[in-house]
Design an enzyme around this catalytic site. Structure first.
Site, PDB file in Angstrom:
ATOM      1  CG  HIS A  16      21.887  -0.162  -8.341  1.00  0.00           C
ATOM      2  ND1 HIS A  16      21.502  -1.472  -8.154  1.00  0.00           N
ATOM      3  CD2 HIS A  16      22.010   0.374  -7.099  1.00  0.00           C
ATOM      4  CE1 HIS A  16      21.407  -1.709  -6.838  1.00  0.00           C
ATOM      5  NE2 HIS A  16      21.706  -0.607  -6.184  1.00  0.00           N
ATOM      6  CD  GLU A  28      22.573   4.363  -5.556  1.00  0.00           C
ATOM      7  OE1 GLU A  28      21.806   3.949  -6.450  1.00  0.00           O
ATOM      8  OE2 GLU A  28      22.446   4.027  -4.359  1.00  0.00           O
ATOM      9  N   GLY A  84      -9.993   5.309  -3.614  1.00  0.00           N
ATOM     10  CA  GLY A  84     -11.209   6.108  -3.645  1.00  0.00           C
ATOM     11  C   GLY A  84     -12.451   5.384  -3.142  1.00  0.00           C
ATOM     12  CE  LYS A  85     -10.749   0.437  -0.055  1.00  0.00           C
ATOM     13  NZ  LYS A  85      -9.438   0.988  -0.480  1.00  0.00           N
TER      14      LYS A  85
END
Ligand code: ADP
Ligand code: ZN
Length: 487
Positions: free
Chosen positions: A294, A291, A71-72
């Site tokens: 993991h 998977e 958000g700068k």
């Protein structure tokens, strides 16, 4: 030279009239400290005489540093909006590749316009693109180096030319404050520095509130809950999430944006859109075991984040995904938790080894991730007794030639490599042993995945026959995204 270039050298800075699409502090949320610091700048722009009478030295340059999307730019525009002054902006990166002389002439033009319109804000985005330290090795590789220098020098000249009667405030933004040229940070230049931090949970909720102001929400939508499930997301991500949810709701002919639209939008953003690919039976089976590996390691390893979701539907470049995420935002990890991360990352490849007796290219991103963790353990977090609490990796990770790089002897470097290797090897042995011992759980989960393709937290634990720790099921899976890269 600027005459020859004519209008080409003219400032392309957009000038936002105060009456136009005005942004105020009410549009900026979740970064209250930065906002508070800028309130003073607003006050100065509104009442410059109040400050001048007392002889106060007004800041001319404010540097906002923070990750992209925090958000700068929004904040800089809000300062102009609050003070009701014109906003001029330019992105420094435009000049890196430009023809020599264009950047400097644009800068001159920009400041001339701003001074005429003063009080005013000049916003320079991506300041590091031209303001990189001249001594840092990287600069020499840039093709537009001369242009970069000239543009930078022109900005410095302009700022040095400000006197106490100039009410132009230059706001610069960067996500790499560490590489900025010291000349930029001298008194009278960008001497006011404000860090814009990623929002915490309450901050994310506040940002969601801002972005759902004009969105009709269903009664089941709980912004606090959405904030809790999106650790790591910054303002731009949250704005995008709201937008995706609204688009999804429209596509589904919903009258309001409801909870399911948000959940599905988040899943799309975090997991990537599902992709149609033809996978051979053998590849599917391999992916399922990868998977499942993991997930099993994640469920059975002390200190690992709970497994939230496992899927063997290809998304983006990944053939499958396993998500594990903590219960809440984490800012600090204990050593066993870091080890657990390495083990979980190794789980996919280790399962392939255990089941098929060979590995595949599918573990590339896992290996990258775990190597990075192990390197940081040794070189940054002091988690190797052989190295001790000594920083041997420069903080910005940009290689050894930037300022601030630690001095590392070849001997130490060798030691680091050896330690990384040892940590990973030991983890690998542990993980293979764990999966061999729990082969039946691995088989059961892989089979369930082949049947259902995607399993949520509860079903993952049930299919594997693992007791879930007595914690409430949180569905926060943004923090520790894991993807498997298609080989
Ligand atoms: P940066 O300049 O830090 O890269 P931007 O200001 O360009 O980030 O943010 C892009 C968009 O994301 C904004 O226009 C706004 O819609 C949204 N956004 C980012 N940060 C915030 C915030 N703190 N509050 C509200 N919206 C935000
Ligand atoms: Zn993997």
């Amino acid at each position: 030279m600027q005459n020859v270039l004519g209008s080409f050298g003219r400032s392309r800075a957009r000038r936002y009239q105060p009456s136009g699409d005005r942004v105020t502090f009410a549009d900026v949320a979740g970064i209250d400290e930065a906002k508070a610091e800028l309130a003073e700048v607003v006050d100065f722009l509104r009442h410059p005489d109040k400050y001048r009478k007392l002889g106060g030295r007004i800041p001319h340059g404010v540097l906002l540093s923070g990750l992209p999307g925090t958000g700068k730019t929004l904040l800089a525009r809000a300062v102009a909006g609050e003070a009701d002054v014109p906003f001029f902006s330019m992105a420094a990166s435009e000049f890196v590749e430009a023809i020599v002389g264009v950047g400097a002439s644009r800068v001159r033009d920009l400041f001339t316009q701003a001074k005429e319109a003063a009080p005013a804000i000049v916003f320079i985005d991506e300041l590091d693109a031209i303001g990189r330290s001249r001594t840092s090795g990287v600069a020499g590789f840039s093709g537009g180096n001369d242009e970069r220098e000239q543009t930078l020098n022109q900005i410095l000249t302009e700022m040095d030319g400000f006197d106490s009667s100039t009410s132009v405030i230059v706001i610069g933004a960067t996500n790499r404050p560490d590489v900025l040229d010291q000349a930029l940070l001298r008194p009278g230049r960008f001497d006011r520095r404000i860090a814009v931090q990623p929002p915490d949970r309450a901050g994310r909720e506040a940002i969601l509130k801002v972005h759902t102001r004009g969105v009709p929400l269903g009664p089941d939508v709980d912004l606090g809950r959405i904030a809790a499930t999106t650790p790591g997301m910054v303002g731009a991500d949250l704005a995008n999430l709201v937008n995706e949810a609204a688009l999804l709701a429209a596509r589904r002919n919903h009258q309001v944006v409801d909870e399911s639209d948000f959940t599905d939008a988040l899943e799309r953003i975090v997991l990537g859109a599902e992709r149609q690919v033809m996978m051979s039976v053998e590849d599917r089976r391999r992916t399922a075991y990868h998977e499942a590996g993991h997930a099993i390691v994640g469920m059975l390893t002390e200190g690992a984040d709970p497994v939230r979701k496992v899927s063997i539907i290809p998304r983006g470049v990944a053939l499958g995904v396993t998500f594990a995420a903590p219960e809440s935002d984490r800012f600090n990890y204990r050593e066993p938790e870091v080890h657990a991360k390495i083990n979980v990352a190794l789980g996919g490849r280790a399962a392939e080894e255990v089941v098929f007796g060979e590995t595949s290219t599918g573990a590339e991103s896992d290996i990258q991730q775990l190597t990075e963790i192990a390197r940081q353990m040794v070189g940054r977090w002091g988690m190797s007794s052989a190295i001790g609490p000594v920083a041997v990796i420069p903080r910005d990770g940009q290689g050894p030639f930037l300022p601030g790089a630690a001095e590392v002897s070849p001997h130490t470097q060798q030691l680091v490599d050896d330690e990384v290797r040892r940590i990973v090897d030991e983890a690998h042995d542990d993980v293979v042993a764990l999966l061999r011992e729990n082969r039946s759980k691995l088989d059961a989960l892989a089979t369930a995945l082949l049947e259902h393709e995607t399993l949520d937290e509860e079903d993952v634990y049930a299919a594997a026959g693992v007791e879930r720790a007595a914690k409430p099921p949180a569905d926060s899976y943004a923090a520790a995204a894991h993807t498997r890269v298609d080989g």
